[in-house]
Scaffold this motif. Structure first.
Motif, PDB file in Angstrom:
ATOM      1  N   SER A  53       0.828  -1.368   0.021  1.00  0.00           N
ATOM      2  CA  SER A  53      -0.090   0.107  -0.103  1.00  0.00           C
ATOM      3  C   SER A  53       0.834   1.478  -0.019  1.00  0.00           C
ATOM      4  CB  SER A  53      -1.053   0.018   1.035  1.00  0.00           C
ATOM      5  OG  SER A  53      -1.718  -1.183   1.139  1.00  0.00           O
ATOM      6  N   VAL A  54       1.582   1.440  -1.015  1.00  0.00           N
ATOM      7  CA  VAL A  54       2.774   2.581  -1.097  1.00  0.00           C
ATOM      8  C   VAL A  54       1.949   3.847  -1.955  1.00  0.00           C
ATOM      9  CG1 VAL A  54       4.805   3.268  -1.985  1.00  0.00           C
ATOM     10  CG2 VAL A  54       4.644   1.215  -1.231  1.00  0.00           C
ATOM     11  N   ASN A  55       1.856   5.054  -1.107  1.00  0.00           N
ATOM     12  CA  ASN A  55       0.849   5.955  -1.723  1.00  0.00           C
ATOM     13  C   ASN A  55       2.098   7.589  -1.516  1.00  0.00           C
ATOM     14  OD1 ASN A  55      -1.518   4.782  -2.116  1.00  0.00           O
ATOM     15  ND2 ASN A  55      -1.504   4.641   0.129  1.00  0.00           N
ATOM     16  N   VAL A  56       2.058   8.004  -2.502  1.00  0.00           N
ATOM     17  CA  VAL A  56       2.650   9.308  -2.729  1.00  0.00           C
ATOM     18  C   VAL A  56       1.850  10.160  -1.996  1.00  0.00           C
ATOM     19  CG1 VAL A  56       3.901  10.947  -4.017  1.00  0.00           C
ATOM     20  CG2 VAL A  56       3.799   8.603  -4.822  1.00  0.00           C
ATOM     21  N   VAL A  57       2.435  10.936  -0.851  1.00  0.00           N
ATOM     22  CA  VAL A  57       1.919  11.904  -0.209  1.00  0.00           C
ATOM     23  C   VAL A  57       1.937  13.395  -0.674  1.00  0.00           C
ATOM     24  CG1 VAL A  57       1.634  13.123   2.165  1.00  0.00           C
ATOM     25  CG2 VAL A  57       2.075  10.443   2.070  1.00  0.00           C
ATOM     26  N   LYS A  58       3.376  13.692  -1.072  1.00  0.00           N
ATOM     27  CA  LYS A  58       3.885  14.646  -1.659  1.00  0.00           C
ATOM     28  C   LYS A  58       5.190  14.588  -2.657  1.00  0.00           C
ATOM     29  CE  LYS A  58       5.011  19.459  -0.417  1.00  0.00           C
ATOM     30  NZ  LYS A  58       5.189  20.669   0.677  1.00  0.00           N
ATOM     31  N   ALA A  59       5.489  15.117  -3.717  1.00  0.00           N
ATOM     32  CA  ALA A  59       6.472  15.226  -4.452  1.00  0.00           C
ATOM     33  C   ALA A  59       6.796  16.586  -4.947  1.00  0.00           C
ATOM     34  CB  ALA A  59       6.345  14.111  -5.629  1.00  0.00           C
ATOM     35  N   GLU A  60       8.100  16.704  -5.159  1.00  0.00           N
ATOM     36  CA  GLU A  60       8.601  18.074  -5.682  1.00  0.00           C
ATOM     37  C   GLU A  60       9.885  17.810  -6.336  1.00  0.00           C
ATOM     38  OE1 GLU A  60       8.582  21.646  -6.657  1.00  0.00           O
ATOM     39  OE2 GLU A  60       7.031  21.057  -5.389  1.00  0.00           O
ATOM     40  N   PRO A  61      10.040  18.268  -7.697  1.00  0.00           N
ATOM     41  CA  PRO A  61       8.953  18.485  -8.598  1.00  0.00           C
ATOM     42  C   PRO A  61       7.795  17.146  -8.872  1.00  0.00           C
ATOM     43  CG  PRO A  61      10.792  18.139  -9.895  1.00  0.00           C
ATOM     44  CD  PRO A  61      11.413  17.924  -8.395  1.00  0.00           C
ATOM     45  N   ALA A  62       6.822  17.744  -8.934  1.00  0.00           N
ATOM     46  CA  ALA A  62       5.675  16.694  -9.415  1.00  0.00           C
ATOM     47  C   ALA A  62       5.868  15.966 -10.514  1.00  0.00           C
ATOM     48  CB  ALA A  62       4.021  17.595  -9.389  1.00  0.00           C
ATOM     49  N   ARG A  63       5.458  14.802 -10.562  1.00  0.00           N
ATOM     50  CA  ARG A  63       5.509  13.946 -11.606  1.00  0.00           C
ATOM     51  C   ARG A  63       6.779  13.594 -12.085  1.00  0.00           C
ATOM     52  NH1 ARG A  63       1.451  17.069 -11.966  1.00  0.00           N
ATOM     53  NH2 ARG A  63       2.071  18.287 -13.784  1.00  0.00           N
ATOM     54  N   VAL A  64       8.000  13.637 -11.416  1.00  0.00           N
ATOM     55  CA  VAL A  64       9.145  13.339 -11.849  1.00  0.00           C
ATOM     56  C   VAL A  64       9.565  12.076 -11.397  1.00  0.00           C
ATOM     57  CG1 VAL A  64      11.620  14.219 -12.268  1.00  0.00           C
ATOM     58  CG2 VAL A  64       9.609  15.913 -12.404  1.00  0.00           C
ATOM     59  N   PHE A  65       9.793  11.988  -9.919  1.00  0.00           N
ATOM     60  CA  PHE A  65      10.283  10.699  -9.368  1.00  0.00           C
ATOM     61  C   PHE A  65       9.331   9.690  -8.761  1.00  0.00           C
ATOM     62  CE2 PHE A  65      13.264  14.569  -8.942  1.00  0.00           C
ATOM     63  CZ  PHE A  65      14.437  14.066  -9.968  1.00  0.00           C
ATOM     64  N   GLU A  66       8.130  10.104  -8.640  1.00  0.00           N
ATOM     65  CA  GLU A  66       7.102   9.367  -7.926  1.00  0.00           C
ATOM     66  C   GLU A  66       7.143   7.838  -8.555  1.00  0.00           C
ATOM     67  OE1 GLU A  66       6.414  12.159  -9.568  1.00  0.00           O
ATOM     68  OE2 GLU A  66       4.879  13.243  -8.265  1.00  0.00           O
ATOM     69  N   ARG A  67       7.064   7.463  -9.705  1.00  0.00           N
ATOM     70  CA  ARG A  67       7.099   6.136 -10.085  1.00  0.00           C
ATOM     71  C   ARG A  67       8.221   5.304  -9.571  1.00  0.00           C
ATOM     72  NH1 ARG A  67       6.779   5.752 -16.034  1.00  0.00           N
ATOM     73  NH2 ARG A  67       8.828   5.786 -15.781  1.00  0.00           N
ATOM     74  N   GLU A  68       9.585   5.908 -10.007  1.00  0.00           N
ATOM     75  CA  GLU A  68      10.477   5.102  -9.274  1.00  0.00           C
ATOM     76  C   GLU A  68      10.834   4.957  -7.891  1.00  0.00           C
ATOM     77  OE1 GLU A  68      10.358   7.578 -11.502  1.00  0.00           O
ATOM     78  OE2 GLU A  68      10.948   6.609 -13.467  1.00  0.00           O
ATOM     79  N   ALA A  69      10.164   6.184  -7.067  1.00  0.00           N
ATOM     80  CA  ALA A  69      10.328   6.017  -5.621  1.00  0.00           C
ATOM     81  C   ALA A  69       9.425   5.111  -5.106  1.00  0.00           C
ATOM     82  CB  ALA A  69       9.625   7.444  -5.214  1.00  0.00           C
ATOM     83  N   VAL A  70       8.195   5.053  -5.603  1.00  0.00           N
ATOM     84  CA  VAL A  70       7.130   3.847  -5.414  1.00  0.00           C
ATOM     85  C   VAL A  70       7.949   2.409  -5.396  1.00  0.00           C
ATOM     86  CG1 VAL A  70       4.910   2.508  -5.663  1.00  0.00           C
ATOM     87  CG2 VAL A  70       5.070   5.407  -5.657  1.00  0.00           C
ATOM     88  N   GLN A  71       8.318   2.290  -6.561  1.00  0.00           N
ATOM     89  CA  GLN A  71       9.032   0.887  -7.097  1.00  0.00           C
ATOM     90  C   GLN A  71       9.912   0.632  -6.089  1.00  0.00           C
ATOM     91  OE1 GLN A  71       9.984   1.180 -11.029  1.00  0.00           O
ATOM     92  NE2 GLN A  71       8.117   0.858 -11.764  1.00  0.00           N
ATOM     93  N   ALA A  72      10.850   1.606  -5.669  1.00  0.00           N
ATOM     94  CA  ALA A  72      12.046   1.378  -4.464  1.00  0.00           C
ATOM     95  C   ALA A  72      11.448   1.258  -3.346  1.00  0.00           C
ATOM     96  CB  ALA A  72      12.917   2.651  -4.552  1.00  0.00           C
ATOM     97  N   VAL A  73      10.646   1.877  -2.753  1.00  0.00           N
ATOM     98  CA  VAL A  73      10.027   1.333  -1.552  1.00  0.00           C
ATOM     99  C   VAL A  73       9.310   0.238  -1.508  1.00  0.00           C
ATOM    100  CG1 VAL A  73       8.131   2.095   0.102  1.00  0.00           C
ATOM    101  CG2 VAL A  73       9.434   3.671  -0.830  1.00  0.00           C
ATOM    102  N   ARG A  74       8.629  -0.207  -2.541  1.00  0.00           N
ATOM    103  CA  ARG A  74       8.026  -1.727  -2.546  1.00  0.00           C
ATOM    104  C   ARG A  74       9.019  -2.797  -2.213  1.00  0.00           C
ATOM    105  NH1 ARG A  74       3.687  -0.470  -7.327  1.00  0.00           N
ATOM    106  NH2 ARG A  74       1.998  -0.045  -5.682  1.00  0.00           N
ATOM    107  N   ARG A  75      10.430  -2.707  -2.795  1.00  0.00           N
ATOM    108  CA  ARG A  75      11.765  -3.451  -2.577  1.00  0.00           C
ATOM    109  C   ARG A  75      11.859  -3.689  -1.040  1.00  0.00           C
ATOM    110  NH1 ARG A  75      12.809  -1.693  -7.693  1.00  0.00           N
ATOM    111  NH2 ARG A  75      14.414  -0.160  -6.753  1.00  0.00           N
ATOM    112  N   TRP A  76      11.699  -2.568  -0.383  1.00  0.00           N
ATOM    113  CA  TRP A  76      12.197  -2.721   0.881  1.00  0.00           C
ATOM    114  C   TRP A  76      11.548  -3.692   2.033  1.00  0.00           C
ATOM    115  CZ3 TRP A  76      11.593   3.501   2.214  1.00  0.00           C
ATOM    116  CH2 TRP A  76      12.397   4.135   1.611  1.00  0.00           C
TER     117      TRP A  76
END
Length: 68
Positions: free
Chosen positions: A26-49
């Motif tokens: 259940s990984v959800n993006v709360v805030k990102a800066e800049p928007a729509r640049v790093f979200e997908r990669e961040a979610v994929q990384a967190v799912r591997r933790w």
């Protein structure tokens, strides 16, 4: 890759659930800066933790966590 070439920096704040087995779900993006640049990669990384799960009364339990 485009962001790296341009030297773009930023952050993604995510909220996720750590299961009693230590796996992330259940990984959800709360805030990102800049928007729509790093979200997908961040979610994929967190799912591997994996984590040592929280405990209550000595038994592993699910917990919700927020990280930047």
């Amino acid at each position: 890759a485009d962001a790296a070439r341009r030297g773009t920096e930023g952050y993604v704040e995510v909220e996720f659930v750590i299961g009693a087995d230590g796996k992330v779900s259940s990984v959800n993006v709360v805030k990102a800066e800049p928007a729509r640049v790093f979200e997908r990669e961040a979610v994929q990384a967190v799912r591997r933790w994996t984590f040592n799960p929280a405990t209550e009364g000595g038994a592993p339990v699910e917990s919700r966590v927020k990280r930047r």
